[in-house]
Design a protein around this motif. Structure first.
Motif, PDB file in Angstrom:
ATOM      1  N   HIS A 109       0.838  -1.196   0.000  1.00 23.11           N
ATOM      2  CA  HIS A 109       0.000   0.000   0.000  1.00 23.11           C
ATOM      3  C   HIS A 109       0.872   1.246   0.000  1.00 23.11           C
ATOM      4  CE1 HIS A 109      -3.238  -2.625   2.139  1.00 23.11           C
ATOM      5  NE2 HIS A 109      -3.261  -2.776   0.827  1.00 23.11           N
ATOM      6  N   HIS A 110       0.521   2.209  -0.819  1.00 24.21           N
ATOM      7  CA  HIS A 110       1.275   3.453  -0.909  1.00 24.21           C
ATOM      8  C   HIS A 110       1.219   4.211   0.421  1.00 24.21           C
ATOM      9  CE1 HIS A 110       2.871   7.132  -2.681  1.00 24.21           C
ATOM     10  NE2 HIS A 110       1.912   7.780  -2.059  1.00 24.21           N
ATOM     11  N   VAL A 111       2.384   4.634   0.901  1.00 19.39           N
ATOM     12  CA  VAL A 111       2.496   5.356   2.172  1.00 19.39           C
ATOM     13  C   VAL A 111       3.055   6.760   1.957  1.00 19.39           C
ATOM     14  CG1 VAL A 111       3.566   5.371   4.461  1.00 19.39           C
ATOM     15  CG2 VAL A 111       2.811   3.206   3.456  1.00 19.39           C
ATOM     16  N   CYS A 112       4.100   6.854   1.167  1.00 22.68           N
ATOM     17  CA  CYS A 112       4.803   8.120   0.960  1.00 22.68           C
ATOM     18  C   CYS A 112       5.283   8.221  -0.479  1.00 22.68           C
ATOM     19  CB  CYS A 112       6.027   8.215   1.871  1.00 22.68           C
ATOM     20  SG  CYS A 112       5.681   8.432   3.626  1.00 22.68           S
ATOM     21  N   GLY A 113       5.678   9.429  -0.847  1.00 21.28           N
ATOM     22  CA  GLY A 113       6.377   9.631  -2.102  1.00 21.28           C
ATOM     23  C   GLY A 113       7.872   9.575  -1.873  1.00 21.28           C
ATOM     24  N   GLY A 114       8.596   9.597  -2.944  1.00 21.96           N
ATOM     25  CA  GLY A 114      10.050   9.627  -2.909  1.00 21.96           C
ATOM     26  C   GLY A 114      10.542   9.938  -4.307  1.00 21.96           C
ATOM     27  N   PHE A 115      11.865  10.024  -4.471  1.00 20.33           N
ATOM     28  CA  PHE A 115      12.392  10.313  -5.802  1.00 20.33           C
ATOM     29  C   PHE A 115      13.797   9.751  -5.948  1.00 20.33           C
ATOM     30  CE2 PHE A 115      12.710  13.817  -2.887  1.00 20.33           C
ATOM     31  CZ  PHE A 115      13.941  14.419  -3.064  1.00 20.33           C
ATOM     32  N   LEU A 116      14.033   9.198  -7.131  1.00 18.84           N
ATOM     33  CA  LEU A 116      15.298   8.550  -7.448  1.00 18.84           C
ATOM     34  C   LEU A 116      16.367   9.614  -7.679  1.00 18.84           C
ATOM     35  CD1 LEU A 116      16.339   5.598  -8.048  1.00 18.84           C
ATOM     36  CD2 LEU A 116      16.031   6.173 -10.475  1.00 18.84           C
ATOM     37  N   ILE A 117      17.508   9.495  -6.968  1.00 21.38           N
ATOM     38  CA  ILE A 117      18.585  10.467  -7.138  1.00 21.38           C
ATOM     39  C   ILE A 117      19.815   9.860  -7.811  1.00 21.38           C
ATOM     40  CG2 ILE A 117      17.810  11.962  -5.278  1.00 21.38           C
ATOM     41  CD1 ILE A 117      19.973  10.729  -3.489  1.00 21.38           C
ATOM     42  N   ASP A 118      19.918   8.554  -7.819  1.00 20.93           N
ATOM     43  CA  ASP A 118      20.845   7.847  -8.701  1.00 20.93           C
ATOM     44  C   ASP A 118      20.346   6.415  -8.802  1.00 20.93           C
ATOM     45  OD1 ASP A 118      21.886   6.272  -6.621  1.00 20.93           O
ATOM     46  OD2 ASP A 118      23.941   6.925  -6.902  1.00 20.93           O
ATOM     47  N   GLU A 119      21.046   5.544  -9.504  1.00 23.84           N
ATOM     48  CA  GLU A 119      20.502   4.218  -9.785  1.00 23.84           C
ATOM     49  C   GLU A 119      20.365   3.337  -8.546  1.00 23.84           C
ATOM     50  OE1 GLU A 119      24.858   2.474 -11.295  1.00 23.84           O
ATOM     51  OE2 GLU A 119      23.142   2.574 -12.661  1.00 23.84           O
ATOM     52  N   SER A 120      20.912   3.765  -7.420  1.00 24.66           N
ATOM     53  CA  SER A 120      20.860   2.943  -6.212  1.00 24.66           C
ATOM     54  C   SER A 120      20.129   3.578  -5.038  1.00 24.66           C
ATOM     55  CB  SER A 120      22.290   2.583  -5.750  1.00 24.66           C
ATOM     56  OG  SER A 120      22.936   1.783  -6.716  1.00 24.66           O
ATOM     57  N   PHE A 121      19.706   4.854  -5.146  1.00 25.41           N
ATOM     58  CA  PHE A 121      19.158   5.543  -3.990  1.00 25.41           C
ATOM     59  C   PHE A 121      17.902   6.352  -4.310  1.00 25.41           C
ATOM     60  CE2 PHE A 121      23.510   4.797  -2.755  1.00 25.41           C
ATOM     61  CZ  PHE A 121      23.393   4.434  -1.413  1.00 25.41           C
ATOM     62  N   VAL A 122      16.954   6.278  -3.373  1.00 29.40           N
ATOM     63  CA  VAL A 122      15.757   7.104  -3.391  1.00 29.40           C
ATOM     64  C   VAL A 122      15.792   7.999  -2.172  1.00 29.40           C
ATOM     65  CG1 VAL A 122      13.243   7.046  -3.002  1.00 29.40           C
ATOM     66  CG2 VAL A 122      14.280   5.560  -4.734  1.00 29.40           C
ATOM     67  N   LEU A 123      15.468   9.275  -2.360  1.00 25.16           N
ATOM     68  CA  LEU A 123      15.388  10.220  -1.251  1.00 25.16           C
ATOM     69  C   LEU A 123      13.918  10.388  -0.870  1.00 25.16           C
ATOM     70  CD1 LEU A 123      17.613  11.854   0.216  1.00 25.16           C
ATOM     71  CD2 LEU A 123      16.985  13.802  -1.208  1.00 25.16           C
ATOM     72  N   THR A 124      13.636  10.456   0.442  1.00 20.32           N
ATOM     73  CA  THR A 124      12.269  10.612   0.926  1.00 20.32           C
ATOM     74  C   THR A 124      12.310  11.302   2.287  1.00 20.32           C
ATOM     75  OG1 THR A 124      10.176   9.418   1.331  1.00 20.32           O
ATOM     76  CG2 THR A 124      12.202   8.309   1.994  1.00 20.32           C
ATOM     77  N   ALA A 125      11.181  11.337   2.992  1.00 24.59           N
ATOM     78  CA  ALA A 125      11.131  11.923   4.333  1.00 24.59           C
ATOM     79  C   ALA A 125      11.515  10.882   5.369  1.00 24.59           C
ATOM     80  CB  ALA A 125       9.724  12.460   4.615  1.00 24.59           C
ATOM     81  N   ALA A 126      12.023  11.326   6.512  1.00 22.12           N
ATOM     82  CA  ALA A 126      12.572  10.410   7.508  1.00 22.12           C
ATOM     83  C   ALA A 126      11.512   9.525   8.149  1.00 22.12           C
ATOM     84  CB  ALA A 126      13.319  11.194   8.585  1.00 22.12           C
TER      85      ALA A 126
END
Length: 251
Positions: A42-59
């Motif tokens: 189930h969708h909880v939060c958004g996030g965004f890909l910053i390189d091929e190995s990492f997604v940045l999101t809220a803590a």
């Protein structure tokens, strides 16, 4: 403020966002968007890909990540990634300071016509007041509304930080904003975010400059107070350290 007052104010705030007064996102754009989901899918939060190995999101977000779709009803196992949390060492649960989190993907994302990282702002550059930026996410389009499985985005203007602090500090809110934030949308507009999608990016001039953090009391009937984002530029050394050696910062 006392610790009890701090916790009280946190629970008055609304962690997360859904897009208010936006439109369906172009499927050829925002290929960096990630859906951060719980172990039930189930969708909880958004996030965004910053390189091929990492997604940045809220803590305050975690669990698994889905990449490569604008429609959460159109997801298959190839789009899902297990993650390892890399939180800021100063973040404390229920405290909105340091509300930023890197998720290391269990395998490298396959970059293609559906998946592409977004560049980060490169320095602590002050973004001009009223600069037009945009925010995207999945979810409801009105206060208390049902969520929307299709990605939506909306333009939001940058709000002067000192004005933002004053508005948040006014009674009956009485909230002192944490350090290292950006304000955009909500206040003085009909555009902004609501509940359900913390961690999405604030993008200005095609670069991610903020991470969706919170608004006030689940109120999406703007205008009220400005929406608040974590300021990515303040965390660039920490992000670079993780990308270069993520094992140093795993939970």
């Amino acid at each position: 403020k006392t610790k009890c007052e701090t916790f009280f104010h946190v629970f008055l705030l609304s962690l997360g966002s859904d897009i208010i007064n936006g439109k369906k996102a172009n499927e050829k754009l925002m290929l960096y968007m990630a859906s951060v989901q719980n172990n039930k899918g189930h969708h909880v939060c958004g996030g965004f890909l910053i390189d091929e190995s990492f997604v940045l999101t809220a803590a305050h977000c975690d669990e698994n990540v889905v990449l490569g779709t604008h429609n959460l009803k159109k997801v298959d196992d190839s789009m899902r990634y297990n993650v390892t949390r890399c939180k800021h060492p100063s973040y404390v649960i229920f405290n909105l300071h340091f509300d930023i989190l890197c998720l290391q993907l269990s395998k490298k994302a396959q970059l293609n016509k559906r998946v592409k990282p977004v560049p980060l702002i490169k320095a602590e550059i002050k973004i001009k007041e009223k600069a037009k930026c945009h925010v995207a996410g999945w979810g409801s389009t009105e206060t208390g509304g049902k969520t929307d499985n299709v990605l939506r985005d909306v333009d939001v203007p940058i709000v002067n930080l000192e004005d933002c602090k004053k508005e948040w500090a006014q009674p009956p809110n009485g909230v002192n904003l944490p350090a290292n934030v950006i304000c955009a949308g909500g206040y003085g507009t009909k555009n902004g975010f609501c509940q359900g999608d913390s961690g999405g990016p604030l993008v200005c001039d095609r670069k991610a400059v903020g991470v969706v953090s919170f608004n006030m009391r689940k109120n999406c009937d703007y205008p009220n107070v400005p929406n608040v984002y974590t300021n990515i530029s303040k965390y660039l050394p920490w992000i670079k350290k993780i990308l270069n050696n993520p094992r140093l910062t795993h939970d």
